[in-house]
Design an enzyme around this catalytic site. Structure first.
Site, PDB file in Angstrom:
ATOM      1  N   GLU A  43       0.819  -1.215   0.000  1.00 38.58           N
ATOM      2  CA  GLU A  43       0.000   0.000   0.000  1.00 38.58           C
ATOM      3  C   GLU A  43       0.855   1.268   0.000  1.00 38.58           C
ATOM      4  O   GLU A  43       0.347   2.364   0.267  1.00 38.58           O
ATOM      5  CB  GLU A  43      -0.938   0.014   1.214  1.00 38.58           C
ATOM      6  N   HIS A  56      -2.838   2.417   8.285  1.00 36.31           N
ATOM      7  CA  HIS A  56      -3.951   1.630   7.747  1.00 36.31           C
ATOM      8  C   HIS A  56      -4.098   0.378   8.591  1.00 36.31           C
ATOM      9  O   HIS A  56      -3.116  -0.316   8.868  1.00 36.31           O
ATOM     10  CB  HIS A  56      -3.691   1.249   6.295  1.00 36.31           C
ATOM     11  N   HIS A  86     -13.217  -3.425   4.450  1.00 35.85           N
ATOM     12  CA  HIS A  86     -11.769  -3.651   4.439  1.00 35.85           C
ATOM     13  C   HIS A  86     -11.074  -3.031   5.647  1.00 35.85           C
ATOM     14  O   HIS A  86     -10.431  -3.733   6.419  1.00 35.85           O
ATOM     15  CB  HIS A  86     -11.185  -3.099   3.131  1.00 35.85           C
TER      16      HIS A  86
END
Length: 274
Positions: free
Chosen positions: A117, A141, A212
């Site tokens: 990412e 994240h 997610h």
């Protein structure tokens, strides 16, 4: 020679990743974390650096990040293992002079690479640098359980989601008055989701990826962790409230306005208007 594993930034990454795993937000290799550093932070540790740093090109140039060092989590690495072997699971990278790629200065041993990412992180760093005049330095994240759960039952709309979280816990409006951005579901690890996340990061320090996880931004590791933790606590309360039949009473618009005035923050207008 000073040991880089004892530096404030490696120790901070160890604490943040360990705490996130203990929270249940980062199963297996889920989640990623990046911290923007200064040259002065890493200067005392040059003797720890790789003799021949690997170079990895970026999928798109990011001149705003030119010559900037970061400490990052690795691709496929488990947060629970960072504390056991920081050099295998973390890395210090430095973007080159034209923003076209980066060198791995330390860590990410055995040919490991930064998180998949990284495009989303770097693009979000660019936007938060501009939005906060350089104050924000962290992008985190993770798979915060209750925030993910709410994306299945609430309308995936920024105003709706933000208002519900504000009502779920009094401190939320104070901690994230700018609200929560929300994307449509997208394939992770792509430039497309990175660009969409960065666009929301222009306006919000929190961005949800439905089904997610969540992206958070802040000036320090503690502030960023605390931001996500606050939103997740409200989400946990809301999950309990919904399972008990829903709200019978809640914080009113007038009370939210008074809260913002007391703490000197400007609430997201679209969420306040609901």
């Amino acid at each position: 020679m000073q040991n880089i594993t004892q530096s404030w930034f490696v120790q901070g990454m160890i604490k943040a990743t360990t705490d996130a795993w203990l929270k249940g937000w980062d199963e297996r290799n889920g989640g990623n974390l990046t911290l923007r550093l200064d040259d002065a932070d890493i200067a005392p540790y040059h003797d720890n650096f790789h003799q021949q740093p690997r170079y990895i090109p970026l999928s798109q140039p990011m001149p705003l990040l030119a010559n900037t060092p970061f400490i990052v989590t690795g691709s496929g690495k488990f947060f629970r293992n960072v504390q056991l072997d920081p050099a295998a699971n973390l890395g210090i990278v430095k973007v080159d002079s034209d923003g076209a790629g980066y060198h791995i200065l330390w860590g990410l041993t055995n040919e490991a690479v930064p998180t998949s990412e990284l495009p989303a992180h770097f693009l979000s760093h660019c936007e938060r640098i501009k939005a906060t005049n350089g104050k924000d330095r962290v992008i985190m994240h993770c798979h915060a359980t209750n925030l993910i759960a709410l994306t299945y039952v609430l309308e995936n709309d920024t105003a709706v989601f933000t208002r519900q979280l504000w009502e779920g816990s009094t401190e939320c409006l104070v901690v994230f008055p700018d609200g929560v951005g929300i994307l449509p579901w997208m394939v992770p690890g792509t430039d497309e989701i990175g660009q969409a996340t960065a666009q929301e990061m222009q306006k919000h320090s929190l961005v949800l990826w439905p089904f997610h996880g969540v992206f958070g931004s802040g000036p320090t590791l503690d502030e960023t962790f605390g931001l996500i933790d606050t939103a997740e606590k409200s989400a946990q309360i809301l999950v309990k409230v919904y399972s008990m039949g829903g709200m019978k009473q809640t914080i009113s618009r007038e009370e939210l306005i008074a809260l913002g005035q007391r703490f000197g923050v400007t609430p997201l207008a679209s969420a306040l208007a609901l």
